[in-house]
Design a protein around this motif. Sequence first.
Motif, short mmCIF file in Angstrom:
data_model
loop_
_atom_site.label_atom_id
_atom_site.label_comp_id
_atom_site.label_asym_id
_atom_site.label_seq_id
_atom_site.Cartn_x
_atom_site.Cartn_y
_atom_site.Cartn_z
N THR A 50 15.04 -24.83 -7.80
CA THR A 50 13.84 -25.75 -8.63
C THR A 50 12.49 -23.90 -8.93
O THR A 50 12.91 -23.36 -8.66
CB THR A 50 12.32 -25.24 -6.73
N GLU A 80 9.55 -23.64 -8.17
CA GLU A 80 8.84 -22.45 -7.47
C GLU A 80 9.59 -21.76 -6.40
O GLU A 80 9.68 -19.75 -6.46
CB GLU A 80 8.30 -23.57 -5.93
N GLU A 81 10.64 -22.15 -6.14
CA GLU A 81 12.42 -21.18 -6.30
C GLU A 81 12.67 -19.61 -6.79
O GLU A 81 13.09 -19.24 -6.64
CB GLU A 81 13.54 -21.65 -5.66
N GLU A 87 17.33 -25.71 -14.35
CA GLU A 87 16.69 -26.92 -14.67
C GLU A 87 17.10 -27.49 -13.15
O GLU A 87 17.45 -26.72 -12.30
CB GLU A 87 17.86 -27.70 -15.22
N ASP A 88 16.41 -28.63 -12.44
CA ASP A 88 16.10 -29.03 -11.76
C ASP A 88 17.61 -29.25 -11.01
O ASP A 88 17.48 -29.48 -9.66
CB ASP A 88 15.22 -29.91 -11.45
N LYS A 119 9.86 -24.42 -20.06
CA LYS A 119 11.07 -23.64 -18.67
C LYS A 119 11.17 -22.30 -18.76
O LYS A 119 10.09 -21.91 -17.70
CB LYS A 119 12.46 -24.39 -18.83
#
Length: 356
Positions: free
Chosen positions: A39, A41-42, A64-65, A75
């Motif tokens: 993610t 945030e990760e 990507e997610d 991104k």
Amino acid sequence: MNFLDGHLYPENQQPLIITAAPYAPGWIPSDFPEDIPVTMEEQIQKAVDCYEAGATVLHLHVREDDGKGSKRLSKFNELIAGVRERVPEMIIQVGGSISFAPEGPDGQAKWLSDDTRHMLAELTPVPDQVTVTVNTTQMNVTEHAGEDDFRGVSRGFPHLHKTYKDMIVPSNPSFVEEHIRRLSEKGIQSAFQVYNINSFETIERMIRRGVYKGPLVMNWVAISGGMDQANIYNLANMLRAVPDNAIVTVESSVLNVLPINMIGMALGLHVRCGIEDVLWNQTRTGKMSTVEQIRQLVRIAGEFGRPIATAQQAREIKQIGVFYETADETLARNGFAPNRKGANQGFLRKPMDAVA
């Protein structure tokens, strides 16, 4: 580079710059789910963790997610902005290949087109560095690895192993020269990836011809498969040609990462680590996170007596944002002998008027 008496003493060396490569575009998340961030945030938090552990340069790729390597510049912008907000001092180095993670039903790993790669000069916020490969070469990242390096992870899958075995870095002269021009115009430092003495010599020629006018900041990439084998002879051959003011980071893969970093650390060079380069500890009894690898290097540097560079020191050493006006100035600032005049053979040492 000239190594004088005392060059192994830490007081005669620069503080150690550690580059972290935590995003691992050549692996899939299931290879090391505890440490491969997916993610946004990760991915941002991973940069923070690496910085707090002692790394001051972040080698950046984006996922990507769904865990696949991102090909979208938006991104990259998002991740760079997030890292800038959380650790503004950290040097952001965008991987110039963008990403070569497996994608599609066939699981092929590919670089993007030249036009798309040039778009790295348009990233917002602007990164500090973009890695620049010189000369098209084979990048067989499986060649000096053993079966145990890939057992149980994706690179051991037959179709992916073949893909990575046959991978080629496209870096033809017209692309490289245009790429350097665009990056320099935006104030982005070209972080040269040097695969062997031939690629270094091409960089020197570009400097002598005024294609690149800035500090020589480079990684010696010793991963075999078309690039240098990780051994002291290849490194020494490279360093004999490198001018004294160049900033050299050593880089390798699989279990060669730690020993090559220790050699580089002892010589006063700089180091890179992370799961992009190696997943395992030295006994292959377990996987080793990027933060654990950074902490290991910090500990070893302490035993050498070599301090870890602060973010400000790293920026000053790498001369982030510095460019020169002419080829002659670039040669002098980096410590190269000047371009020869007329029919003479050139200089092994700089003439006195160049030193004054």
